[in-house]
Design an enzyme around this catalytic site. Structure first.
Site, PDB file in Angstrom:
ATOM      1  N   GLU A 168      37.616  44.251  45.966  1.00  0.00           N
ATOM      2  CA  GLU A 168      37.159  45.499  46.838  1.00  0.00           C
ATOM      3  C   GLU A 168      36.037  45.458  46.926  1.00  0.00           C
ATOM      4  O   GLU A 168      34.893  45.870  46.245  1.00  0.00           O
ATOM      5  CB  GLU A 168      37.834  46.930  46.922  1.00  0.00           C
ATOM      6  CG  GLU A 168      37.790  47.346  47.739  1.00  0.00           C
ATOM      7  CD  GLU A 168      37.894  49.198  47.471  1.00  0.00           C
ATOM      8  OE1 GLU A 168      38.834  49.427  47.371  1.00  0.00           O
ATOM      9  OE2 GLU A 168      37.412  50.558  47.639  1.00  0.00           O
ATOM     10  N   ASP A 201      46.685  46.626  30.459  1.00  0.00           N
ATOM     11  CA  ASP A 201      47.399  46.810  30.873  1.00  0.00           C
ATOM     12  C   ASP A 201      47.186  48.140  32.210  1.00  0.00           C
ATOM     13  O   ASP A 201      47.582  49.406  31.821  1.00  0.00           O
ATOM     14  CB  ASP A 201      48.333  47.375  29.850  1.00  0.00           C
ATOM     15  CG  ASP A 201      49.808  47.981  30.725  1.00  0.00           C
ATOM     16  OD1 ASP A 201      49.329  48.762  32.175  1.00  0.00           O
ATOM     17  OD2 ASP A 201      50.912  47.877  30.090  1.00  0.00           O
ATOM     18  N   HIS A 259      29.860  49.720  53.145  1.00  0.00           N
ATOM     19  CA  HIS A 259      31.641  50.127  53.268  1.00  0.00           C
ATOM     20  C   HIS A 259      31.092  48.303  54.239  1.00  0.00           C
ATOM     21  O   HIS A 259      31.709  46.990  53.844  1.00  0.00           O
ATOM     22  CB  HIS A 259      32.681  50.427  53.912  1.00  0.00           C
ATOM     23  CG  HIS A 259      34.055  50.176  52.698  1.00  0.00           C
ATOM     24  ND1 HIS A 259      34.052  51.092  51.424  1.00  0.00           N
ATOM     25  CD2 HIS A 259      35.136  49.940  53.352  1.00  0.00           C
ATOM     26  CE1 HIS A 259      35.132  50.843  51.064  1.00  0.00           C
ATOM     27  NE2 HIS A 259      35.766  49.414  52.102  1.00  0.00           N
TER      28      HIS A 259
END
Ligand code: MEV
Length: 440
Positions: free
Chosen positions: A85, A296, A393
């Protein structure tokens, strides 16, 4: 329609690629070329990756970035993050820099307890089961000696084994609820091996317990498995500063900003739709470091979301208050992480990520990861309550769009300059790109 294939795992890598490309893709030649582009030219390194999982046909890259300037308990860290992202690393870096000038992050490990359970069915007298459990308990430990030896030498091992009666939930359902200390290892293999041995011993010893009736001797093991819900493997990270130092932007006063941050947390605490997105932003930071360090992330995700709902309602993982003129912002999250074993030393990039983090213990890594989550949330929510996130963004996303459009280096340079002065949206970027290409 293609027919099912038998023995896919036995095919060579090239044969697997041929099969998938020829049967499932519109342009098999292009598919084969792309898949092979991502093979590593170092055949040993490629072999290592091939063997992580079954049926590997290529590698799937994620960007590996660095968020610098994290001051944690007085020590400076550059935090490696693996994430796709576009705005996450930039946001983490921004939050790190902001708090660097205000004393940095303070952290504390609250607990390191890991959990595993043997789930079994017993129909009979509960008191007899309790008596059998107490009698067999030393043997449960003794039979795992070959598994626990090394861990015990280092100060870890099995902490406790408890018998739990769950018959009010399911007829005959009981558990051995077991707690472990696995030190710097995430401990999944260690815990699961212990649990499978407990199950075996428990089942095998039952027929020799003379108080049991024939029916009671027949203990039915359902399964033994670790739990990814680890509410006592917990870490806290916080930042604080006088309210007047919260000068994040010229468009809002420090006091108004502090109040809005608290309102944002309050909303996440009463509105699950917001809480999930709020916590997703936290996971942007947490997962990226968990992934970079070879841990994990699915286990961490599952455990953290369960923790967010531990009181029966899904709420914010971060908290904020203003007390005596001080703004305090903190997070409390369960994080069962490892810095030895598993992928951590096997994957060259995970190993390097841990080196960049100055070879942390599992406890150190818990604190670093919690800080990454807190920083990410601070960055996201502070943007949301001021400018909104789209401005930053879209700036970060601009390059992705330009790459999709096939812009040249020259065109990218020019359009990046252009969008320093104009609002970037997908259509605005496409329009500006086309205008530039067509010389308008
Ligand atoms: C986007 O990946 C994450 C945010 O939506 C988090 C939030 O809303 O707090 C920006």
């Amino acid at each position: 329609m293609t027919t099912p294939i038998k023995g896919f795992s036995k095919l060579t890598k090239n044969e697997k690629i041929d099969w998938i490309a020829n049967n499932f893709t519109p342009d098999p030649k292009a598919t084969k070329r792309i898949l092979k582009t991502y093979w590593n030219t170092d055949s040993e390194l490629q072999k290592l990756h091939d063997e992580f999982i079954e049926n590997t046909i290529t590698n799937y890259y994620l960007p590996f970035g660095i968020a610098p300037n994290f001051l944690i308990n007085g020590r400076l860290y550059a935090i490696p993050m693996a994430i796709e992202e576009s705005s996450v690393v930039a946001a983490a870096s921004r939050a790190a820099k902001f708090w660097l000038d205000r004393g940095g992050f303070k952290t504390e490990v609250i607990g390191t307890e890991k959990i595993g359970q043997v789930h079994f069915i017993y129909h009979g007298d509960p008191q007899k089961l309790q008596k059998f459990f107490l009698q067999v308990k030393p043997k449960l430990r003794a039979d795992t000696a070959s598994i626990t030896g090394n861990m015990e030498k280092r100060g870890g091992g099995i902490v406790d084994i408890e018998l739990r009666d769950k018959t009010t939930l399911i007829d005959g359902y009981h558990q051995l609820h077991c707690t472990f200390e696995t030190l710097d290892a995430m401990g999944a293999n260690f815990i699961n091996s212990c649990l499978e041995q407990f199950a075996k011993t428990f089942k095998e010893e039952a027929p020799y317990f003379s108080d049991f009736t024939e029916r009671e001797k027949n203990i039915e093991i359902v399964m033994g498995i670790l739990s990814n819900y680890v509410p006592n493997c917990l870490v806290k990270a916080e930042v604080s500063c006088p309210v007047e130092e919260l000068n994040v932007s010229n468009s809002i006063s420090a006091e108004a900003f502090a109040t809005k941050m608290i309102q944002a947390i309050n909303i996440a605490n009463v509105e699950p739709h917001r809480a999930v997105t709020h916590n997703k932003g936290i996971m942007n930071g947490i997962d990226a470091v968990v992934l970079a360090t070879g841990n994990d992330f699915r286990a961490i995700e599952a455990g953290i979301h369960a923790y967010a709902a531990k009181d029966g309602r899904y709420i914010s993982l971060t908290h904020a208050e203003i007390k005596d003129g001080i703004f305090r912002f903190w997070i409390e999250v369960p994080l069962a992480l490892g810095t030895v074993g598993g992928l951590t030393s096997l994957h060259p990039l995970s190993k390097m990520a841990l080196e960049i983090l100055q070879k942390p213990s599992a406890k150190d890594l818990m604190q670093i990861v919690a800080v990454a989550g807190l920083a990410q949330n601070f960055a996201a929510v502070s943007s949301l309550v001021t400018t909104g996130i789209q401005e930053g963004h879209m700036k970060m996303h601009l390059l992705n769009i330009l790459n999709q459009l096939g812009a040249t280096q020259e065109e990218k340079k020019e359009l990046i300059q252009h969008f320093k002065r104009h609002t970037a949206s997908h259509s605005a970027v496409v329009d500006a790109f086309e205008a530039l290409r067509n010389g308008k």
